[in-house]
Scaffold this motif. Structure first.
Motif, PDB file in Angstrom:
ATOM      1  N   PRO A  29      -7.651   2.339  -8.042  1.00 54.23           N
ATOM      2  CA  PRO A  29      -8.711   1.943  -9.093  1.00 54.23           C
ATOM      3  C   PRO A  29     -10.134   1.975  -8.534  1.00 54.23           C
ATOM      4  N   GLU A  30     -10.578   1.344  -7.462  1.00 59.41           N
ATOM      5  CA  GLU A  30     -11.928   1.414  -6.909  1.00 59.41           C
ATOM      6  C   GLU A  30     -12.265   2.763  -6.493  1.00 59.41           C
ATOM      7  N   ILE A  31     -11.313   3.575  -5.841  1.00 56.73           N
ATOM      8  CA  ILE A  31     -11.464   5.125  -5.357  1.00 56.73           C
ATOM      9  C   ILE A  31     -11.607   5.925  -6.534  1.00 56.73           C
ATOM     10  N   ALA A  32     -10.893   5.815  -7.577  1.00 59.30           N
ATOM     11  CA  ALA A  32     -10.982   6.709  -8.669  1.00 59.30           C
ATOM     12  C   ALA A  32     -12.366   6.648  -9.653  1.00 59.30           C
ATOM     13  N   ALA A  33     -12.711   5.379  -9.764  1.00 64.46           N
ATOM     14  CA  ALA A  33     -13.935   5.098 -10.299  1.00 64.46           C
ATOM     15  C   ALA A  33     -15.137   5.685  -9.311  1.00 64.46           C
ATOM     16  N   ASP A  34     -15.070   5.497  -8.231  1.00 63.98           N
ATOM     17  CA  ASP A  34     -16.228   6.031  -7.271  1.00 63.98           C
ATOM     18  C   ASP A  34     -16.053   7.245  -7.083  1.00 63.98           C
ATOM     19  N   LEU A  35     -15.005   7.917  -6.891  1.00 63.84           N
ATOM     20  CA  LEU A  35     -15.015   9.551  -6.782  1.00 63.84           C
ATOM     21  C   LEU A  35     -14.772  10.236  -8.158  1.00 63.84           C
ATOM     22  N   GLU A  36     -14.685   9.542  -9.351  1.00 62.03           N
ATOM     23  CA  GLU A  36     -14.438  10.332 -10.508  1.00 62.03           C
ATOM     24  C   GLU A  36     -13.063  10.983 -10.853  1.00 62.03           C
ATOM     25  N   LYS A 235      -3.193  -3.337 -14.469  1.00 62.07           N
ATOM     26  CA  LYS A 235      -4.714  -3.540 -14.947  1.00 62.07           C
ATOM     27  C   LYS A 235      -4.769  -2.965 -16.120  1.00 62.07           C
ATOM     28  N   ASN A 236      -4.241  -1.859 -16.575  1.00 63.64           N
ATOM     29  CA  ASN A 236      -4.240  -1.263 -17.898  1.00 63.64           C
ATOM     30  C   ASN A 236      -3.541  -2.054 -19.009  1.00 63.64           C
ATOM     31  N   ASP A 237      -2.572  -3.104 -18.545  1.00 64.95           N
ATOM     32  CA  ASP A 237      -2.026  -4.132 -19.425  1.00 64.95           C
ATOM     33  C   ASP A 237      -2.761  -5.284 -19.418  1.00 64.95           C
ATOM     34  N   GLY A 238      -3.860  -5.569 -18.753  1.00 65.51           N
ATOM     35  CA  GLY A 238      -4.843  -6.678 -18.879  1.00 65.51           C
ATOM     36  C   GLY A 238      -5.050  -7.503 -17.786  1.00 65.51           C
ATOM     37  N   TYR A 239      -4.207  -7.170 -16.677  1.00 68.34           N
ATOM     38  CA  TYR A 239      -4.515  -8.125 -15.736  1.00 68.34           C
ATOM     39  C   TYR A 239      -5.604  -7.741 -14.649  1.00 68.34           C
ATOM     40  N   ASP A 240      -6.356  -8.588 -13.911  1.00 71.43           N
ATOM     41  CA  ASP A 240      -7.597  -8.204 -13.349  1.00 71.43           C
ATOM     42  C   ASP A 240      -7.065  -7.627 -11.952  1.00 71.43           C
ATOM     43  N   GLY A 241      -7.762  -7.292 -10.908  1.00 71.38           N
ATOM     44  CA  GLY A 241      -7.526  -6.639 -10.124  1.00 71.38           C
ATOM     45  C   GLY A 241      -6.514  -7.409  -8.983  1.00 71.38           C
ATOM     46  N   GLU A 242      -7.116  -8.640  -8.646  1.00 70.35           N
ATOM     47  CA  GLU A 242      -6.412  -9.578  -7.764  1.00 70.35           C
ATOM     48  C   GLU A 242      -5.159  -9.926  -8.423  1.00 70.35           C
ATOM     49  N   GLN A 243      -4.947 -10.150  -9.634  1.00 71.75           N
ATOM     50  CA  GLN A 243      -3.646 -10.645 -10.419  1.00 71.75           C
ATOM     51  C   GLN A 243      -2.737  -9.349  -9.936  1.00 71.75           C
ATOM     52  N   ALA A 244      -3.215  -8.219 -10.456  1.00 74.59           N
ATOM     53  CA  ALA A 244      -2.378  -7.025 -10.292  1.00 74.59           C
ATOM     54  C   ALA A 244      -1.704  -6.811  -8.679  1.00 74.59           C
ATOM     55  N   ARG A 245      -2.724  -6.793  -7.901  1.00 79.80           N
ATOM     56  CA  ARG A 245      -2.343  -6.753  -6.425  1.00 79.80           C
ATOM     57  C   ARG A 245      -1.335  -7.897  -6.053  1.00 79.80           C
ATOM     58  N   ASN A 246      -1.489  -9.123  -6.439  1.00 83.37           N
ATOM     59  CA  ASN A 246      -0.621 -10.434  -6.496  1.00 83.37           C
ATOM     60  C   ASN A 246       0.727 -10.033  -6.900  1.00 83.37           C
ATOM     61  N   LEU A 247       0.885  -9.384  -8.008  1.00 83.16           N
ATOM     62  CA  LEU A 247       2.271  -8.961  -8.786  1.00 83.16           C
ATOM     63  C   LEU A 247       2.835  -7.882  -7.799  1.00 83.16           C
ATOM     64  N   LEU A 248       1.899  -7.000  -7.279  1.00 78.59           N
ATOM     65  CA  LEU A 248       2.713  -6.002  -6.314  1.00 78.59           C
ATOM     66  C   LEU A 248       3.182  -6.666  -5.132  1.00 78.59           C
ATOM     67  N   ALA A 249       2.491  -7.583  -4.649  1.00 77.43           N
ATOM     68  CA  ALA A 249       2.955  -8.545  -3.326  1.00 77.43           C
ATOM     69  C   ALA A 249       4.314  -8.853  -3.725  1.00 77.43           C
ATOM     70  N   CYS A 250       4.527  -9.442  -4.918  1.00 75.45           N
ATOM     71  CA  CYS A 250       5.967  -9.737  -4.803  1.00 75.45           C
ATOM     72  C   CYS A 250       7.079  -8.626  -4.881  1.00 75.45           C
ATOM     73  N   PHE A 251       6.617  -7.485  -5.116  1.00 77.75           N
ATOM     74  CA  PHE A 251       7.645  -6.245  -4.874  1.00 77.75           C
ATOM     75  C   PHE A 251       7.707  -5.961  -3.286  1.00 77.75           C
ATOM     76  N   THR A 252       6.465  -6.154  -2.753  1.00 82.37           N
ATOM     77  CA  THR A 252       6.731  -5.988  -1.169  1.00 82.37           C
ATOM     78  C   THR A 252       7.139  -7.086  -0.376  1.00 82.37           C
ATOM     79  N   ALA A 253       6.905  -8.219  -0.915  1.00 83.58           N
ATOM     80  CA  ALA A 253       7.674  -9.254  -0.385  1.00 83.58           C
ATOM     81  C   ALA A 253       9.295  -9.213  -0.430  1.00 83.58           C
ATOM     82  N   GLY A 254       9.649  -8.913  -1.537  1.00 86.57           N
ATOM     83  CA  GLY A 254      11.269  -8.526  -1.621  1.00 86.57           C
ATOM     84  C   GLY A 254      11.518  -7.621  -0.810  1.00 86.57           C
ATOM     85  N   MET A 255      10.726  -6.620  -0.501  1.00 88.70           N
ATOM     86  CA  MET A 255      11.278  -5.481   0.559  1.00 88.70           C
ATOM     87  C   MET A 255      11.125  -5.852   2.020  1.00 88.70           C
TER      88      MET A 255
END
Length: 388
Positions: A29-36, A235-255
């Motif tokens: 999200p940050e890269i896409a915004a910065d580099l358009e 983030k498109n579904d309304g979660y902020d950046g930290e919440q989205a990263r923490n939800l992804l961390a659930c996936f990587t924790a399972g792995m």
């Protein structure tokens, strides 16, 4: 070759490469915004990284056996560090895509060497040690979200996590050069092993290894389709950046957990049966993420998806190496090529579809890929059963 320092190098390196592979999605999200970058260009980033991985696996699986593994590993880590630092300096997305492609080429060759060395050093407990090695990779992916959050507390610039990772890769490279030099001194006077390249087509003519490639395709599509796009999807579904990263961390924790413990279940289940169990968990998790509502449910299904996926890759690859242990580099190459093609198809197709109908719809690519993964794993498990 001394096991302990080489194992430390590979495990430490796999941890850093786990971070690197997941950082593209976490920072997107940050890269896409910065580099358009549009959704299609963002998909192209993942496409080119995985295309680089495929080429790295192709040449790595065929040719790394012609060189001294440790010196080659040291040089490749150093080159990767330079490339990652180069990515952090890019101010236009065109240049970034080129650097990301080259990073994929080098990173894939490093992983091929790691798989081969661990399989050779621990032939008597290959399943367990391959699992621990990929556990370190998953631990890196799990740590990546928190690593970014930590770096952002000091400087909220997407370049900083990549630049600090560059320093860590250079440390691994320097230590590898040191160990390689010590190993060369101890090997003086001993007859050199004959080095030769390996052939892919000889292996792919065997159904079990062709299915290894097809399983790896589905695996790459599900793992990195979710890893690359989930933060943007959340983030498109309304979660902020930290919440989205923490939800992804659930996936990587399972792995991470799956790769740590899957070999323990081989006491109770056969290799081919455990494959089906893990693939079924993956299927349920992928559909659950798309159909669930609420952070608890999405996080739980992310964890289930990771729990199924995590142990599946080392289990599948180790089973193939047990069939033909002498072909370690090319078997790792086959799995990484299939994985990379899966990443390309899922990541780019998701971005391309999202540009027309939005990411909420395009994210269905991941559940659909999980159906492919379950089906090919079932056929692969039948082949492995015949080899036992």
């Amino acid at each position: 070759m001394s096991r302990r320092p080489v194992t430390a190098i590979i495990f430490g390196g796999f941890f850093l490469f786990g971070m690197l592979f997941i950082l593209w999605g976490v920072l997107l999200p940050e890269i896409a915004a910065d580099l358009e970058m549009s959704e299609t260009v963002s998909g192209a980033l993942f496409l080119l990284f995985s295309l680089g991985m495929m080429l790295g696996a192709l040449f790595g699986g065929k040719y790394v056996s012609k060189f001294d593994f440790l010196y080659l590993l040291a040089w490749l880590c150093a080159v990767d560090a330079v490339l990652v630092f180069g990515v952090s300096l890019m101010t236009a997305w065109q240049g970034m895509l080129l650097m990301v492609f080259l990073t994929g080429v080098v990173s894939s060759a490093v992983i091929t060497i790691g798989h081969t060395l661990i399989a050779q050093l621990y032939a008597e407990k290959r399943f367990a040690m391959m699992g621990v090695m990929d556990f370190m990779f998953s631990l890196g992916t799990f740590a990546a979200s928190f690593y970014v959050t930590l770096i952002y507390t000091f400087s909220h610039e997407w370049q900083k996590p990549l630049q600090f990772l560059t320093f860590l890769l250079l440390c691994v490279s320097a230590y590898t050069f040191l160990i390689a030099g010590q190993h060369r001194k101890l090997s003086k006077g001993k007859p050199a092993e004959k080095k030769s390249s390996l052939k892919y087509m000889d292996m792919l003519r065997q159904p079990v290894f062709l299915l290894l490639c097809l399983v790896s395709f589905g695996y790459g599509a599900v793992e990195f389709g979710n890893a690359n796009w989930f933060v943007s999807y959340a983030k498109n579904d309304g979660y902020d950046g930290e919440q989205a990263r923490n939800l992804l961390a659930c996936f990587t924790a399972g792995m991470t957990l799956s790769r740590l413990i899957f070999s323990w279940f081989l006491r109770y289940y056969s290799v081919y049966r455990l494959m089906i169990i893990l693939a079924t968990m993956t299927l349920a998790g992928a559909f659950g993420i798309k159909l669930a509502a609420g952070s608890v449910a999405i996080g739980s299904f992310n964890f289930l998806l990771g729990l199924g996926l995590g142990g599946l890759f080392p289990l599948v690859l180790s089973a193939a190496m047990n069939v033909d242990p002498s072909k370690g580099p090319v078997l790792s190459g086959i799995s990484l090529i299939g994985n990379a093609i899966g990443v390309q198809v899922a990541s780019f197709a998701t971005g391309f579809w999202a540009s027309f109908q939005g990411l909420h719809i395009a994210f269905w690519i991941i559940p659909l890929a999980s159906i492919w993964l379950w089906s090919t794993t079932w056929y692969y498990s039948r082949q492995i059963k015949q080899q036992v």
